[in-house]
Design an enzyme around this catalytic site. Structure first.
Site, PDB file in Angstrom:
ATOM      1  CB  CYS A 168      29.465  40.112  39.468  1.00 37.12           C
ATOM      2  SG  CYS A 168      31.184  40.473  39.010  1.00 37.12           S
ATOM      3  CB  SER A 169      30.142  36.812  42.919  1.00 35.45           C
ATOM      4  OG  SER A 169      30.108  36.132  41.678  1.00 35.45           O
ATOM      5  CB  CYS A 170      35.399  39.544  41.211  1.00 35.26           C
ATOM      6  SG  CYS A 170      34.791  40.013  39.587  1.00 35.26           S
ATOM      7  CB  CYS A 201      32.965  41.521  43.678  1.00 32.65           C
ATOM      8  SG  CYS A 201      32.474  41.759  41.952  1.00 32.65           S
TER       9      CYS A 201
END
Lengths: 194, 94
Positions: A102-104, A99
């Site tokens: 962000c940090s999906c 991702c």
């Protein structure tokens, strides 16, 4: 003056929970249920899904077609989670999930993202130099395997269904699940039989 | 925009809303202005660009779009590619 940055975290959380309950947005029981679900999600859940897909062709077909409904039928709660997409690795095609924004991460099936998944270095290099990046994990793809980076940017969450390692014929689901690590389901590594 | 069928050649808009003020974008910078191919329609979701600001969010189609690595990077490896989720309002026919 007190700001959100210097307020005691516990006090802030208590106030937020109080507001959620007072406004009828989430009852304390619902918050507790969600906390319990989050704690239970871990790479072991993902490994169980992978092992079942390796041993049950019908399950694999359904998993690739509709990840959310299929893992829910395994007893993994998906309510409120983004739709789950499953990417099947083959001898011709290897998937790597990142991702960049962000940090999906498919938390419902893999738990919290590992620290490296959220790092700026991983996010930048996975799209720019995926082969160089996975080589640092010791992953070298066979000649003729192309790599497909999957940048998880919006409403889906993606997990990789790795290739079943050679030398595991006749293994049961539990033994297969024990081979599967978190990185195998992101695509930085591939499972190997000992 | 009418539904884009798999195989449709598209270009991601070369637009930079972050240069105009506060915004929330789910379209990574490195695909903007680049040409790719629609792989499938993933569904339709409230536009996160509005959700992020608690504005009424219209439902937008979301597509999985594939790009050759060579289209994205000067040192991209031929044969390797990348899939990314792009909302319909960021896509134009190529």
């Amino acid at each position: 003056m007190s700001t959100i940055l210097d307020t005691d975290g516990e006090a802030l959380l208590g106030a937020l929970r109080g507001l959620l309950a007072a406004k009828g947005l989430a009852t304390p029981a619902e918050v507790a249920e969600r906390l319990a679900l989050t704690e239970r999600a871990s790479p072991a859940q993902g490994a169980r899904i992978v092992a079942k897909a390796w041993t049950d062709p019908d399950f694999r077909t359904r998993l690739l077609a509709d990840g959310t409904a299929t893992v829910e039928a395994l007893g993994i709660p998906m309510r409120g989670a983004p739709p789950l997409g499953v990417l099947e690795n083959t001898t011709a095609l290897h998937h790597l999930v990142v991702c960049t924004l962000c940090s999906c991460y498919p938390r419902a099936v893999l738990g919290y993202p590992p620290f490296w998944y959220k790092s700026a270095g991983y996010r930048a290099r996975a799209v720019r130099d995926p082969r160089g990046l996975i080589a640092e994990w010791g992953t070298v793809l066979p000649a003729g395997t192309t790599i497909r980076v999957v940048d998880s940017t919006a409403d889906y969450r993606w997990m990789v269904l790795p290739l079943r390692p050679a030398g595991t014929d006749g293994w049961n689901e539990a033994a297969l699940a024990a081979l599967v690590r978190e990185g195998d389901m992101v695509g930085v590594t591939v499972p190997v039989a000992p | 925009m009418t539904d884009l069928s798999p195989g449709t050649r598209v270009r991601v808009k070369d637009d930079w809303p972050e240069a105009r003020g506060p915004c929330h974008i789910r379209t990574p910078h490195y695909v903007r202005g680049r040409q790719g191919v629609v792989v499938r329609r993933l569904g339709a979701f409230p536009n996160p660009e509005d959700l992020a600001f608690a504005r009424p969010a219209p439902i937008r189609a979301l597509y999985h779009v594939r790009f050759d690595e060579t289209v994205l990077w000067p040192d991209g490896r031929a044969g390797d590619d990348l899939l990314v989720e792009i909302f319909e309002h960021w896509l134009e026919l190529a």
